[in-house]
Design an enzyme around this catalytic site. Sequence first.
Site, mmCIF file in Angstrom:
data_model
loop_
_atom_site.group_PDB
_atom_site.id
_atom_site.type_symbol
_atom_site.label_atom_id
_atom_site.label_comp_id
_atom_site.label_asym_id
_atom_site.label_seq_id
_atom_site.Cartn_x
_atom_site.Cartn_y
_atom_site.Cartn_z
ATOM 1 N N LYS A 1 63.242 47.961 -26.237
ATOM 2 C CA LYS A 1 64.109 48.139 -25.089
ATOM 3 C C LYS A 1 63.281 48.243 -23.803
ATOM 4 O O LYS A 1 62.103 48.550 -23.920
ATOM 5 C CB LYS A 1 65.004 49.365 -25.275
ATOM 6 C CG LYS A 1 64.245 50.689 -25.243
ATOM 7 C CD LYS A 1 65.186 51.829 -25.397
ATOM 8 C CE LYS A 1 65.706 52.302 -24.077
ATOM 9 N NZ LYS A 1 64.895 53.372 -23.468
ATOM 10 N N HIS B 1 70.558 54.869 -27.090
ATOM 11 C CA HIS B 1 70.470 55.996 -28.020
ATOM 12 C C HIS B 1 71.804 56.743 -28.191
ATOM 13 O O HIS B 1 72.230 57.007 -29.309
ATOM 14 C CB HIS B 1 69.400 56.995 -27.548
ATOM 15 C CG HIS B 1 68.068 56.365 -27.277
ATOM 16 N ND1 HIS B 1 67.565 55.324 -28.021
ATOM 17 C CD2 HIS B 1 67.113 56.628 -26.349
ATOM 18 C CE1 HIS B 1 66.365 54.993 -27.567
ATOM 19 N NE2 HIS B 1 66.079 55.751 -26.541
ATOM 20 N N HIS C 1 64.655 53.354 -31.267
ATOM 21 C CA HIS C 1 63.855 54.232 -32.125
ATOM 22 C C HIS C 1 64.636 55.445 -32.620
ATOM 23 O O HIS C 1 64.250 56.069 -33.597
ATOM 24 C CB HIS C 1 62.532 54.626 -31.453
ATOM 25 C CG HIS C 1 62.646 55.711 -30.436
ATOM 26 N ND1 HIS C 1 63.072 55.484 -29.151
ATOM 27 C CD2 HIS C 1 62.389 57.042 -30.506
ATOM 28 C CE1 HIS C 1 63.075 56.624 -28.490
ATOM 29 N NE2 HIS C 1 62.659 57.586 -29.267
ATOM 30 N N LYS D 1 67.178 64.389 -17.847
ATOM 31 C CA LYS D 1 65.778 64.809 -17.809
ATOM 32 C C LYS D 1 65.692 66.123 -17.038
ATOM 33 O O LYS D 1 66.584 66.467 -16.268
ATOM 34 C CB LYS D 1 64.933 63.745 -17.115
ATOM 35 C CG LYS D 1 64.977 62.397 -17.817
ATOM 36 C CD LYS D 1 63.613 61.782 -17.960
ATOM 37 C CE LYS D 1 63.653 60.440 -18.643
ATOM 38 N NZ LYS D 1 63.534 60.480 -20.094
ATOM 39 N N LYS E 1 64.799 57.906 -36.633
ATOM 40 C CA LYS E 1 64.584 59.345 -36.810
ATOM 41 C C LYS E 1 65.254 59.799 -38.108
ATOM 42 O O LYS E 1 66.377 59.397 -38.405
ATOM 43 C CB LYS E 1 65.162 60.132 -35.617
ATOM 44 C CG LYS E 1 64.386 59.898 -34.311
ATOM 45 C CD LYS E 1 64.947 60.745 -33.184
ATOM 46 C CE LYS E 1 64.386 60.339 -31.836
ATOM 47 N NZ LYS E 1 63.152 60.988 -31.457
HETATM 48 C C1 BG6 Z 1 63.160 56.385 -24.532
HETATM 49 C C2 BG6 Z 1 63.476 56.544 -23.071
HETATM 50 O O1 BG6 Z 1 63.866 55.314 -25.088
HETATM 51 O O2 BG6 Z 1 63.495 57.577 -25.219
HETATM 52 C C3 BG6 Z 1 62.749 57.745 -22.487
HETATM 53 O O3 BG6 Z 1 63.092 55.360 -22.376
HETATM 54 C C4 BG6 Z 1 63.029 58.988 -23.308
HETATM 55 O O4 BG6 Z 1 63.138 57.951 -21.132
HETATM 56 C C5 BG6 Z 1 62.779 58.719 -24.784
HETATM 57 O O5 BG6 Z 1 62.184 60.020 -22.829
HETATM 58 C C6 BG6 Z 1 63.228 59.902 -25.630
HETATM 59 O O6 BG6 Z 1 62.806 59.711 -26.941
HETATM 60 P P1 BG6 Z 1 62.549 60.943 -27.915
HETATM 61 O O7 BG6 Z 1 62.217 60.313 -29.220
HETATM 62 O O8 BG6 Z 1 61.431 61.742 -27.326
HETATM 63 O O9 BG6 Z 1 63.827 61.715 -27.943
#
Ligand code: BG6
Length: 491
Positions: A149, A241, A179, A345, A183
């Site tokens: 992505k 996500h 991703h 964030k 998980k």
């Molecule tokens: C990414 C985003 O896809 O996922 C980031 O681009 C974000 O901004 C991250 O921080 C969060 O991933 P995880 O696995 O740390 O929850």
Amino acid sequence: MAAFIPVPVFELVVFGASGDLALRKLYPSLFHRFCDGQVEAGSRIIGVARHELSREEFLQNVTNGFVNLAGGDANDPKFKEFLQILDYVAIDATNENADWSAMKALLSDDDSKVRVFYLSTPPAVFGGICRALKAQGIATDKSRVVLEKPLGRDLQSATAIHNAVGEVFSEDRVYRIDHYLGKETVQNLLVLRFANALFEPVWSRNGIDHIEITVAENIGVGSRGEYYDKSGAMRDMVQNHLLQLLCLVAMEPPASMDADAIRTEKIKVLRALDPIGEKEINEMTVRGQYKAGLVEGAAVKSYIEELTKEGAPPATSSTETFVAIKAFVNNWRWAGVPFYLRTGKRLAGRKSEIVVHFRTPPHHLFEGDYTTNKLVMRLQPDEGMEMWLQIKEPGPGGLRVKSVPLDLSYAETFTLRYPDAYERLLMDVVRGNLSLFMRRDEVEAAWVWVDRIINAWESEKVEPHLYAAGSDGPLAADLMMDRDKKSWSAI
Ligand code: BG6
């Protein structure tokens, strides 16, 4: 003892070889699987980027990344062994007419080796790289491509990417990564729902009052400001996500674990999402942006301050770093059940969780206020789940009802090393298992819904509400819940 499913010998070509993702996630993940014995002898990893680097310099970059970004130990003899399967090629990979001989020399003629191209590059060059691979005869009929992505910034750009990639790789050879699907706790959503007969009878509007999906982060945008400012939380987190989590919670049971059976059910959820347009935009969505504040006791800058370049006048931006949405899935199972999505964030903590609030019992038999049953799925950190039940509080003083959790903590229950999402996903690509990757129509359906919201924000000039870094987000998000006589779970 974990059972590793063997994977064939592979050659993995990583474009964007010295980028943050490759250094932080890809090589460390491959290393872990190498240590676990899943990477068969004869497998190769070839890093590709424009920079002229010797193989030694590249290996030094990988080592630095392993130590500084992934907390690894460079003196681990296994790591030194792992480095031996890595190579590097410097090339402008979008140039069909460049000299590709160094790359060709590293690739084997053995057709039984699985060949994977991992595009960890900006999407603008996906098409160019695929075309060059085809022109050079490097992309064979069997080779696979992995796309990172962002897959576009709207439906139109996503379609253009898919078309360009599709000219070279048929859909069954395209692995679009989200991703979150790698998980452990996210995969567990499927097991929890479909391996326990207990939930299905109540998993609908008949048993559920509302559902919260939260992905909260305490980090700011840091050095990613340039990318992030063009994207915002909606494109960066919700389009992929959060909507994937929503799909797993709301989808119908698939007929099998076959990739297309699962993906077809997910897409039905995306297509059933009630569109949010200009009329509903202020009632159903909240945008936010963080101000300076305190996160875990430390003073942190505002989003604008983070964006501002040294010595330059303060940046201006109305990009959202927080989004809350009240969504509805318009189908027989979910009609009328709100799904409250929230991500941001610089919030009070790092916490991803899904909270399913069940309905109140039809008859209020006991005295006092008692809450409803609640299933909390803690995706990260402190992975686990809680089933909140009402019990009689023991002791004298009448029949008092109390809410208590049955609490399962992964850390206490399982002693296995917790694999990173990328480990599973990379091995799935080599195994040819598409179940945890997004299909083209799925990504496009998500964009249709998201585009409409972003367009409504633009046409209605919906500005982000400011929230203090280290808080639970803007007040407007709480008011959205208040209007429904509900409240968010604390972050
Ligand atoms: C990414 C985003 O896809 O996922 C980031 O681009 C974000 O901004 C991250 O921080 C969060 O991933 P995880 O696995 O740390 O929850």
